[in-house]
Design an enzyme around this catalytic site. Structure first.
Site, PDB file in Angstrom:
ATOM      1  N   ALA A 145       0.807  -1.222   0.000  1.00 16.68           N
ATOM      2  CA  ALA A 145       0.000   0.000   0.000  1.00 16.68           C
ATOM      3  C   ALA A 145       0.839   1.271   0.000  1.00 16.68           C
ATOM      4  CB  ALA A 145      -0.914  -0.014   1.225  1.00 16.68           C
ATOM      5  N   ASN A 211       1.836  -3.853   7.988  1.00 19.58           N
ATOM      6  CA  ASN A 211       2.458  -4.150   6.698  1.00 19.58           C
ATOM      7  C   ASN A 211       3.164  -2.942   6.097  1.00 19.58           C
ATOM      8  OD1 ASN A 211       1.655  -6.969   6.433  1.00 19.58           O
ATOM      9  ND2 ASN A 211      -0.413  -6.142   6.448  1.00 19.58           N
ATOM     10  N   HIS A 241      -1.157   7.636   3.816  1.00 20.06           N
ATOM     11  CA  HIS A 241       0.177   7.223   4.282  1.00 20.06           C
ATOM     12  C   HIS A 241       1.190   8.300   3.912  1.00 20.06           C
ATOM     13  CE1 HIS A 241      -1.422   3.201   4.849  1.00 20.06           C
ATOM     14  NE2 HIS A 241      -1.815   3.168   3.593  1.00 20.06           N
TER      15      HIS A 241
HETATM   16  N1  LIG Z   1       1.702  -4.868   2.328  1.00 20.40           N
HETATM   17  C1  LIG Z   1       0.583  -4.178   2.399  1.00 20.40           C
HETATM   18  O1  LIG Z   1       0.579  -2.960   2.201  1.00 20.40           O
HETATM   19  C2  LIG Z   1      -0.712  -4.871   2.725  1.00 20.40           C
HETATM   20  C3  LIG Z   1      -1.902  -4.141   2.636  1.00 20.40           C
HETATM   21  C4  LIG Z   1      -3.091  -4.803   2.944  1.00 20.40           C
HETATM   22  C5  LIG Z   1      -3.086  -6.135   3.325  1.00 20.40           C
HETATM   23  N2  LIG Z   1      -1.910  -6.808   3.402  1.00 20.40           N
HETATM   24  C6  LIG Z   1      -1.886  -8.234   3.803  1.00 20.40           C
HETATM   25  O2  LIG Z   1      -2.638  -8.982   2.907  1.00 20.40           O
HETATM   26  C7  LIG Z   1      -3.436  -9.926   3.607  1.00 20.40           C
HETATM   27  C8  LIG Z   1      -4.682 -10.257   2.797  1.00 20.40           C
HETATM   28  O3  LIG Z   1      -5.515  -9.114   2.680  1.00 20.40           O
HETATM   29  P1  LIG Z   1      -7.065  -9.287   2.366  1.00 20.40           P
HETATM   30  O4  LIG Z   1      -7.657  -7.935   2.244  1.00 20.40           O
HETATM   31  O5  LIG Z   1      -7.266 -10.263   1.245  1.00 20.40           O
HETATM   32  O6  LIG Z   1      -7.574  -9.982   3.712  1.00 20.40           O
HETATM   33  P2  LIG Z   1      -8.881 -10.906   3.899  1.00 20.40           P
HETATM   34  O7  LIG Z   1      -9.095 -10.999   5.355  1.00 20.40           O
HETATM   35  O8  LIG Z   1      -9.984 -10.438   3.020  1.00 20.40           O
HETATM   36  O9  LIG Z   1      -8.417 -12.340   3.338  1.00 20.40           O
HETATM   37  C9  LIG Z   1      -7.402 -13.157   3.896  1.00 20.40           C
HETATM   38  C10 LIG Z   1      -7.762 -14.595   3.551  1.00 20.40           C
HETATM   39  O10 LIG Z   1      -6.637 -15.454   3.819  1.00 20.40           O
HETATM   40  C11 LIG Z   1      -7.142 -16.656   4.393  1.00 20.40           C
HETATM   41  N3  LIG Z   1      -6.101 -17.368   5.150  1.00 20.40           N
HETATM   42  C12 LIG Z   1      -5.650 -17.092   6.386  1.00 20.40           C
HETATM   43  N4  LIG Z   1      -4.697 -17.990   6.733  1.00 20.40           N
HETATM   44  C13 LIG Z   1      -4.545 -18.823   5.673  1.00 20.40           C
HETATM   45  C14 LIG Z   1      -3.705 -19.934   5.414  1.00 20.40           C
HETATM   46  N5  LIG Z   1      -2.821 -20.387   6.323  1.00 20.40           N
HETATM   47  N6  LIG Z   1      -3.814 -20.565   4.216  1.00 20.40           N
HETATM   48  C15 LIG Z   1      -4.697 -20.134   3.292  1.00 20.40           C
HETATM   49  N7  LIG Z   1      -5.520 -19.066   3.484  1.00 20.40           N
HETATM   50  C16 LIG Z   1      -5.439 -18.417   4.655  1.00 20.40           C
HETATM   51  C17 LIG Z   1      -8.298 -16.193   5.260  1.00 20.40           C
HETATM   52  O11 LIG Z   1      -9.133 -17.259   5.564  1.00 20.40           O
HETATM   53  C18 LIG Z   1      -8.947 -15.141   4.359  1.00 20.40           C
HETATM   54  O12 LIG Z   1      -9.877 -15.689   3.469  1.00 20.40           O
HETATM   55  C19 LIG Z   1      -3.711  -9.243   4.953  1.00 20.40           C
HETATM   56  O13 LIG Z   1      -3.916 -10.198   5.973  1.00 20.40           O
HETATM   57  C20 LIG Z   1      -2.469  -8.444   5.203  1.00 20.40           C
HETATM   58  O14 LIG Z   1      -1.530  -9.195   5.989  1.00 20.40           O
HETATM   59  C21 LIG Z   1      -0.734  -6.215   3.104  1.00 20.40           C
END
Ligand SMILES: NC(=O)c1ccc[n+]([C@@H]2O[C@H](COP(=O)([O-])OP(=O)(O)OC[C@H]3O[C@@H](n4cnc5c(N)ncnc54)[C@H](O)[C@@H]3O)[C@@H](O)[C@H]2O)c1
Length: 287
Positions: A145, A211, A241
């Site tokens: 992000a 993150n 941000h």
């Molecule tokens: N780097 C960044 O700027 C940034 C920004 C936003 C989100 N993220 C990361 O991305 C991730 C995903 O975001 P999102 O909006 O899709 O979240 P979300 O909650 O919509 O989806 C996450 C999915 O992953 C699944 N999951 C959890 N553990 C798992 C595993 N061991 N194996 C398979 N699936 C698994 C969950 O059941 C869920 O369906 C967030 O948790 C966050 O850590 C990073």
């Protein structure tokens, strides 16, 4: 960057329509808002369904429309490994880094990681390094992000004096966070600092916001020297941000106003785009 002139000389099978390497087998770990978005974009860009699979917790199988997903769905890492992925795309959160990414790295599967906050844990970082050495695999961290990570990384060559991150979100976006113990998010009517400290402390206290701060800390001067301010601001309707850095290179100020993913208001759309970009680059460059 596309390199169409290379395709005619490549020993690797190449898709004639897209010029993508056809021998890549991409496993998307996590089919939440980001995983679904990444899958949809890769399909729109011409990645073949047979090149794609996903890992989904068994308890979520019922809520996914398997037919509309149209790719192989696995519920455990061992079965996914048997599918022989060449690339793992993590879209699942911090716990999945330990549960799924490490075993895949150990088996030689290169990985694109978006849950960078997990890297604030030194023991986990050590496990990742061991897994990469064992598997001969690589880990690509996406900027997610945030932006300007390349400039910050370059600037540290000359020495950085300070790196400050300020995150602003509407008060409702902090509901469910530890800040609620001190502030009533429903009544905040002016910009209010809800956390001030190091990137390391913020990663421990606000893992859902870790993150972006992790990306900045890793690119710049680390978790303990990067300072973080987080604000509940009724004057913004997006996730804002800001990075301010000073060093031998000069001064850097970056501000992003991110639109959320339609399916998850907590996730910036740009974070999904940064994964899509990384996957497409890999498909173009591995030919
Ligand atoms: N780097 C960044 O700027 C940034 C920004 C936003 C989100 N993220 C990361 O991305 C991730 C995903 O975001 P999102 O909006 O899709 O979240 P979300 O909650 O919509 O989806 C996450 C999915 O992953 C699944 N999951 C959890 N553990 C798992 C595993 N061991 N194996 C398979 N699936 C698994 C969950 O059941 C869920 O369906 C967030 O948790 C966050 O850590 C990073």
């Amino acid at each position: 960057m596309t390199m169409p002139e290379l395709s005619g000389h490549s020993a690797v099978p190449v898709d004639r329509d897209t010029n993508f390497a056809l021998d890549e087998r991409i496993a998307i770990v996590g089919m939440g808002a980001m995983g679904k978005r990444v899958l949809a974009t890769l399909r729109e860009r011409g990645v073949r369904a047979r090149q794609l699979a996903c890992l989904v917790p068994a308890h979520e199988a019922g809520s996914l429309n398997m037919q509309s997903i149209g790719i192989e769905v696995f519920h455990d890492v061992a079965s996914l490994v048997s599918w022989n992925p060449t690339l793992c795309v993590e879209c699942a959160g911090h716990a999945a880094v330990d549960e799924a990414v490490i075993p895949l790295l150990e088996r030689g599967v290169d990985t694109i990681l978006v849950s960078l906050g997990a890297l604030a844990s030194a023991p986990l970082l050590e496990k990742i390094n061991r897994a990469m050495t064992l598997g001969g695999s690589t880990l690509t961290l996406v900027s997610g992000a945030i932006g300007g990570i390349d400039a910050l990384h370059a600037a540290r060559m000359g020495g950085l004096d300070s790196v400050r991150y300020t995150g602003r979100k509407p008060p409702r976006a902090w509901q469910g966070s530890p800040a609620e113990a001190q502030f009533d998010m429903l009544t905040i009517d002016k910009p209010t600092v809800i956390f001030e400290g190091t990137a390391g402390e913020s990663a421990r206290l606000f893992p859902k916001n870790a993150n972006v701060t992790a990306a900045i800390a890793l690119a710049g001067i680390g978790f303990e020297r990067t300072t973080v301010t987080m604000m509940a601001d009724p004057g913004v309707d997006k996730n804002v941000h800001e990075i301010d850095a000073v060093g031998a290179f000069g001064r850097l100020s970056i501000r992003l106003e991110n639109n959320p993913l339609p399916d998850n208001p907590r996730t910036s759309w740009l974070a999904a785009m940064s994964i899509e970009d990384a996957v497409i680059r890999r498909l173009e460059h591995s030919i």
